[in-house]
Design a protein around this motif. Structure first.
Motif, mmCIF file in Angstrom:
data_model
loop_
_atom_site.group_PDB
_atom_site.id
_atom_site.type_symbol
_atom_site.label_atom_id
_atom_site.label_comp_id
_atom_site.label_asym_id
_atom_site.label_seq_id
_atom_site.Cartn_x
_atom_site.Cartn_y
_atom_site.Cartn_z
ATOM 1 N N ALA A 13 0.821 -1.218 0.000
ATOM 2 C CA ALA A 13 0.000 0.000 0.000
ATOM 3 C C ALA A 13 0.851 1.263 0.000
ATOM 4 O O ALA A 13 0.338 2.354 -0.230
ATOM 5 C CB ALA A 13 -0.931 0.014 1.211
ATOM 6 N N VAL A 61 -2.342 5.688 -0.940
ATOM 7 C CA VAL A 61 -1.921 4.353 -1.374
ATOM 8 C C VAL A 61 -1.229 4.496 -2.734
ATOM 9 O O VAL A 61 -1.766 5.119 -3.647
ATOM 10 C CB VAL A 61 -3.115 3.391 -1.475
ATOM 11 N N THR A 74 -1.746 -3.206 3.661
ATOM 12 C CA THR A 74 -1.187 -2.220 4.572
ATOM 13 C C THR A 74 -0.505 -2.978 5.708
ATOM 14 O O THR A 74 -0.605 -4.204 5.806
ATOM 15 C CB THR A 74 -2.248 -1.257 5.100
#
Length: 581
Positions: free
Chosen positions: A304, A451, A464
């Motif tokens: 991410a 992101v 993430t």
């Protein structure tokens, strides 16, 4: 006084990389690279630029290698923006237990370890001599493609550039006193080695370490560094480690080809990212990831990014009664240059002006078409080259592409006006943290919509990172959503102080969302083993993997899901299987 050439983008060529064939356009510094789709008239383009070479990526995408001497000066236009390769860089700089992985390794019935699956790591290469990548049968690396090395006779028939090593080559090298004499591919910084180990390294009891899929086969691609002309165009620091979009796409295509050769389902790990583009999943690499993840038996796990707290993103909302927004940008001392991308929602027409720290203000024209505008400030020795694209063809958004040359330190202001007073939003992004000074940033940043690409691809598994010991989100983790409201990131995995294999057999800890993506890729391999190798779900796709993991993710009772920080929650593969039963 600075001279005019100090502000011009350097378009000269560099000496060839030692050991690289100058006649191979993919590796040669004398060629520029352009990503194209087949529906474009490639043949006419090649006739327009003599000496152009075409290389197929797959049935949709290809690369045109154009001699730099025939290209002229590069410009960002409505048609060229998506064709010029973006540049990507690394996304980091007891976890398996937190994801429910080790319980499945030792489960009396399931015993999932990734056997019969392939994990591809596309990164800086691998320390193939490390014991965590070997078993009783030798190396677990089935293929190693080093894009930088000079090709030999066998490789040229299999890969378009670089050199290919197979398991038998690596096994032979490991029997020698000097393995690099047989397989001269090295991981120079250890990033790829760490990701490969976290995804699929052997269990090492004395280090309390295991990869997520310790019996998976490995496909490794060492991606070559970006060409000098692109580094010059994007104004990157000389020592920046960046990779070209087209080389990454070629790496994905390679992994898919050789996984089919092995007859194995494939889990790909991409621990890299870029803040270039509209963050709408429209970069060429993001589109390609979307495409391949729809294939049966292919999953792509993506970082991410670590841009959540860098202050490199700013946004503004126009509504009736608010016709002008001021964005303040602090530029560091001795900042040599950088790019800034402004993306505005349609159908608004945006009027932009830039004010230097001395108060001098210059307007950006919205009526000159996409050709390059030169803003020359009188009281500071700074130039800003601007391309205003009213309708960028991939997104429909307005793109204002700015390149600051030798910018004066201090507070700069960007004034944005909405001509038609529509209710719209715009975003501005600076390059990712490692490609710009940490002291250059927006004074009123937004941590959301940070992101990085290709984490904005709809069919990827965008990971993430969180601290598995206390359950807290990684402070630097990129946050969603995309400007169009698409959910990303999708899931959270351990990515803070995670134990990983380092160079020369050592172990250490690493942090970042690329670490989370590596673990996610190993977890995907375990699901493929259950679904495909054991014939429970023979047509499992990358999207299937994502949906199963989203269902089984752990979620806090007092939190709404999905959300821009955690996506659908913390990945827990064991809980996924609990739901299945």
């Amino acid at each position: 006084m600075l001279k005019k050439e100090d502000f011009e983008p350097y378009m000269g060529t560099q000496e060839e990389i030692p050991g690289v064939q100058p006649e191979n356009p993919a590796q040669s510094e004398h060629f520029g690279d352009f990503i194209v789709k087949y529906m474009q008239n490639v043949k006419n383009t090649m006739e327009l630029f003599p000496g152009t070479v075409f290389q197929e990526i797959n049935e949709i995408f290809g690369i045109l290698y154009v001699p730099l001497e025939n290209m002229g000066e590069m410009e960002v236009t409505g048609t060229s923006y998506n064709s010029i390769p973006k540049c990507y860089t690394y996304m980091d700089m007891e976890a398996a237990g937190a994801s429910g992985v080790t319980r499945l390794h030792d489960h009396p019935y399931l015993k999932l370890r990734g056997r019969g699956t392939a994990v591809a790591v596309i990164d800086s290469g691998i320390d193939y001599q490390n014991p965590v990548f070997r078993n009783a049968g030798g190396t677990r690396i089935e293929y190693l493609w080093d894009q930088l090395l000079e090709g030999d006779e066998n490789s040229r028939a299999e890969v378009p550039y670089g050199r290919l090593f197979r398991k038998k080559d690596i096994d032979r090298a490991l029997e020698e006193e000097e393995p690099l004499r047989i397989v001269p591919s090295e991981d120079t910084n250890g990033h790829g080695t760490a990701l490969a180990g976290i995804a699929a390294g052997n269990q090492v009891l004395e280090e309390n370490f295991t990869g997520a899929a310790p019996e998976a086969s490995l496909i490794i691609i060492k991606v070559k560094q970006a060409k000098q002309y692109l580094r010059n165009f994007y104004l990157y620091p000389p020592d920046a480690e960046v990779f070209q979009e087209n080389d990454l796409m070629m790496a994905v295509a390679f992994a898919m080809k050789w996984a089919r050769e092995l007859g194995m389902p494939l889990s790909i790990c991409l621990g890299i990212g870029s803040s270039q583009g509209a963050h709408l999943g429209k970069n060429a690499l993001s589109q390609y990831v979307d495409y391949v993840a729809n294939f049966s038996q292919v999953s792509v796990s993506v970082a991410a990014g670590n841009e959540g707290n860098t202050r490199n993103h700013s946004t503004g909302f126009f509504s009736q009664g608010r016709g002008r927004i001021t964005t303040e940008l602090r530029i560091a001392e001795k900042e040599q240059g950088f790019t800034l991308e402004f993306w505005g929602e349609p159908p608004e027409i945006y009027q932009i002006s830039i004010q230097s720290p001395t108060g001098e203000s210059l307007d950006v024209s919205s009526s000159l078409g996409a050709r390059t505008q030169e803003l020359s400030f009188v009281f500071v020795e700074t130039k800003v080259y601007v391309n205003y694209i009213l309708i960028e063809r991939q997104t429909g958004y307005s793109l204002v592409y700015l390149r600051f040359f030798h910018p004066a330190a201090g507070i700069w202001k960007i004034f944005t006006e909405a001509r038609n007073r529509q209710n719209v939003q715009f975003h501005m992004w600076l390059p990712v943290e490692s490609l710009i000074s940490q002291d250059t940033y927006f004074l009123e940043p937004s941590p959301y919509t940070t992101v990085t690409a290709p984490g904005d691809a709809g069919n990827s598994i965008t990971a993430t990172a969180y601290q598995h010991k206390d359950g807290s989100l990684y402070i630097a983790a990129g946050r969603g959503y995309t400007p169009s409201g698409m959910v990303t990131p999708h899931l959270a995995a351990p990515g803070v102080n995670v134990k990983a294999p380092l160079m020369r057999g050592a172990f250490g800890v690493r942090s970042g969302t690329s670490i989370a993506a590596a673990q996610m890729s190993g977890i995907a391999a375990l699901l493929f083993e259950w679904a495909i190798i054991r014939n429970n779900q023979p047509f499992f796709t990358g999207s299937s993997v994502k949906y199963y993991l989203q269902r089984g993710a752990r979620r806090e009772e007092n939190m709404q899901y999905p959300n821009p920080e955690w996506g659908y929650g913390r990945v827990d593969l064991y809980h996924t299987f609990e739901l299945l039963t």
